[in-house]
Structure formats: C-alpha cells, structure tokens
Design a protein around this motif. Structure first.
Motif, short mmCIF file in Angstrom:
data_model
loop_
_atom_site.label_atom_id
_atom_site.label_comp_id
_atom_site.label_asym_id
_atom_site.label_seq_id
_atom_site.Cartn_x
_atom_site.Cartn_y
_atom_site.Cartn_z
N ARG A 214 0.85 -1.19 0.00
CA ARG A 214 0.00 0.00 0.00
C ARG A 214 0.89 1.24 0.00
O ARG A 214 1.87 1.30 0.74
N LEU B 57 -8.06 1.27 -5.22
CA LEU B 57 -8.08 2.42 -4.33
C LEU B 57 -8.18 1.93 -2.89
O LEU B 57 -9.11 1.19 -2.52
N ALA B 58 -7.23 2.32 -2.06
CA ALA B 58 -7.22 1.87 -0.65
C ALA B 58 -8.10 2.75 0.23
O ALA B 58 -8.56 2.31 1.28
N THR B 59 -8.32 3.98 -0.18
CA THR B 59 -9.20 4.90 0.55
C THR B 59 -10.02 5.68 -0.47
O THR B 59 -9.71 5.71 -1.66
N ASN B 60 -11.09 6.31 0.02
CA ASN B 60 -11.87 7.17 -0.85
C ASN B 60 -11.01 8.32 -1.36
O ASN B 60 -10.19 8.87 -0.62
N GLU C 66 -14.77 5.87 -4.83
CA GLU C 66 -14.86 5.12 -3.58
C GLU C 66 -13.76 4.07 -3.48
O GLU C 66 -13.29 3.53 -4.50
N ARG C 67 -13.39 3.75 -2.26
CA ARG C 67 -12.36 2.76 -2.00
C ARG C 67 -12.74 1.41 -2.58
O ARG C 67 -13.93 1.08 -2.70
N TYR D 242 -13.99 -1.92 6.76
CA TYR D 242 -13.08 -1.18 7.63
C TYR D 242 -13.67 -1.14 9.03
O TYR D 242 -14.90 -1.19 9.22
#
Length: 293
Positions: free
Chosen positions: A15, A29-32, A60-61, A95
């Motif tokens: 990551r 995508l790891a986060t928004n 979006e993630r 999450y």
C-alpha cells in the motif's frame, strides 16, 4: 493437478500514496478519493467570517484502477483538486469503526491458575486487552493468560463511592465521600448486576418517558445499590438541567432484577483513560444517559 492460489493476507499487502499516474494502474483504491476545499461563511450573530472545510467523494475505496479510471483521477491531480491517492495491490472494502468514546468490557484472565474477572473501559477490544495486561502486570506477581474479552455495551459502571448522595456509613469521611482506602477497609461489599426501569418526565411532556438501564454496582446490598443508582441518575439530570436549561425529574426507579456479579475489580477510569486515543473528549456515563429526550 491445479496448483492452489497463494492465500493473500495483510502481510502480502503493498500500500502506498502517490501522485504518479503510472504507478496506480492495475491497483485498487485503498481509501476514498476526496476533493477538498474551503468555504467562508459569515456568522449572522457575530459577523465573523468562519472557514469550513468541505469534502466530496470522487471515487470510492476498492475500485479497480484501469486506464479509464486512471485518466479520470489524473484530471483531478492535474487540476490540483486532489494531491495524491492511496492505492493497494489488494481490494479491501470493509473497515473497522473508529470509536471515540469508552465502552465497558469484561475481561477474564487466569492468574497463577486462578480465574479472575475485571471490568474496565476502552474504545475497542485491542485497547481493552492493553489496559487489562497493564493492570494485571502492575497488580499481580504470577504468570497470566487473558482468556476472554466481552463488550458490555449497555452496562453502566458504578460503585458506592457516591457517599455524598448516600447516608454516611462506616469507612466514609466527613463529607460523606469514601476515603481512598475506605473500600479496602470494608469487607461487606459485593458486585451486583442490576436491571432497572427509570421513569423520567420533563416539564414539556404530558407522559413520562421510561428507559431501561443495566448497571454493575459494587455495594453492600441491593437496597443500597438502588440508592446509588438513584443518586447517579439525579446527578446526571442535574448536569443536564444546568447545561441545557431543561427541567426534568425522576418519577420512579424500579429494580427489575438484581443478582451477584462475578468480578474481582473495576479498573479505575483514570487508568483506562491513559489508553484513550484523544480524538474527541467523551464522558461515558454522561453520554449514555439520555435523561430527557
């Protein structure tokens, strides 16, 4: 024979954050991805200009970044609406909720071969484990194992050190509050789990409001437990009246069930607070009692 695919865990995750569009293609995508900007508003009462940060979710993630999505992301990078994106080689959608307030946990441990139960407050199970480990290491001398952690979400923790609200008893000081070693001096106290219905009415309500609560109380007997619970509820109502100027009162408290509770100690809240992530200031007991709707 078909070879099994390699099992993926967080140990295999790669990551990173980057603004280099070439590095994100083929990743997730790891986060928004957020577009962030500031807006100024004028406070009508003071005339002061207040700046508020606003956010909009663009992507979006968990989305797979193909060439088309990379092009879209690059547009926002070039316009500087987005500074960088965080990506991963694994698609992770779930999450963990971030709890900012403290919650009661029951911890079971074997210490020197004997079973012990503790009540403490923590934001999550990991923090509860850390608090329990620290407490046991400081207060015991034998090897131990943590064998159980249970969230007691609806429990309110009390003890009868609320002496200023209760008649003076042996072990109390002149103000009616128990001295630091008063609880150790008395051997007549036990832990009780008490379920109670609390009927509360505010001045603008025609019908009273009934709420159900569960308490863990260290006290002498069930009757004294009711006095302690009543004192605690009255103190919270008084706080609410002073803070919100909303008049309300306790109409009735009914003990529905009371039974001995297996517990060796309640870890002091000050000890638990040392492990609280200071994201937001919360008081457990004050937040959990909604005396007036």
């Amino acid at each position: 024979m078909k070879q099994n695919e390699k099992i993926q865990t967080r140990k295999d995750e790669v990551r990173f954050k980057t603004s280099d569009i070439r590095r994100i293609i083929g990743k997730y995508l790891a986060t928004n991805v957020l577009r962030t900007w500031n807006e100024d508003f004028v406070d009508d009462d003071t005339g002061e200009v207040v700046t508020i940060e606003r956010n909009e979710i663009l992507f979006e993630r968990g989305k797979y970044i193909d060439n088309d999505l990379a092009t879209e992301i690059n547009f926002y990078l070039q316009s500087e609406d987005v500074k960088e994106v965080e990506v991963s080689n694994q698609r992770r959608l779930a999450y963990e909720n971030k709890r900012t307030s403290l919650y009661p946990f029951k911890i079971s441990a074997t210490i020197g071969g004997k079973r012990h139960n503790f009540i403490l407050q923590a934001q999550n199970i990991i923090k509860a484990y850390e608090v329990a480990t620290d407490y046991i290491e400081l207060n015991f001398t034998q090897p131990f194992d943590i064998v159980g952690i249970k969230l007691m979400d609806r429990i309110i923790i009390l003890n009868d050190r609320l002496r200023k609200h209760v008649e003076a008893q042996e072990g109390a000081n002149e103000e009616g509050e128990e001295s630091n070693d008063g609880e150790d001096q008395r051997n007549d106290t036990k832990y009780y789990k008490v379920e109670a219905d609390v009927v509360i009415q505010s001045e603008d309500e025609e019908e009273p409001n009934k709420q159900n609560y569960d308490f863990v109380v260290k006290t002498r007997d069930v009757d004294t437990a009711k006095v302690v619970i009543t004192a605690w509820i009255n103190s919270k109502i008084k706080e609410r009246i002073e803070k919100e100027n909303e008049e309300c009162k306790v109409v009735d408290i009914s003990i529905l069930a009371a039974s001995p509770f297996a517990c060796n100690a309640i870890v002091e809240k000050a000890f638990c607070l040392a492990y609280k992530e200071q994201e937001e200031s919360y008081q457990l007991t004050g937040a959990r009692l909604r005396a007036c709707p």
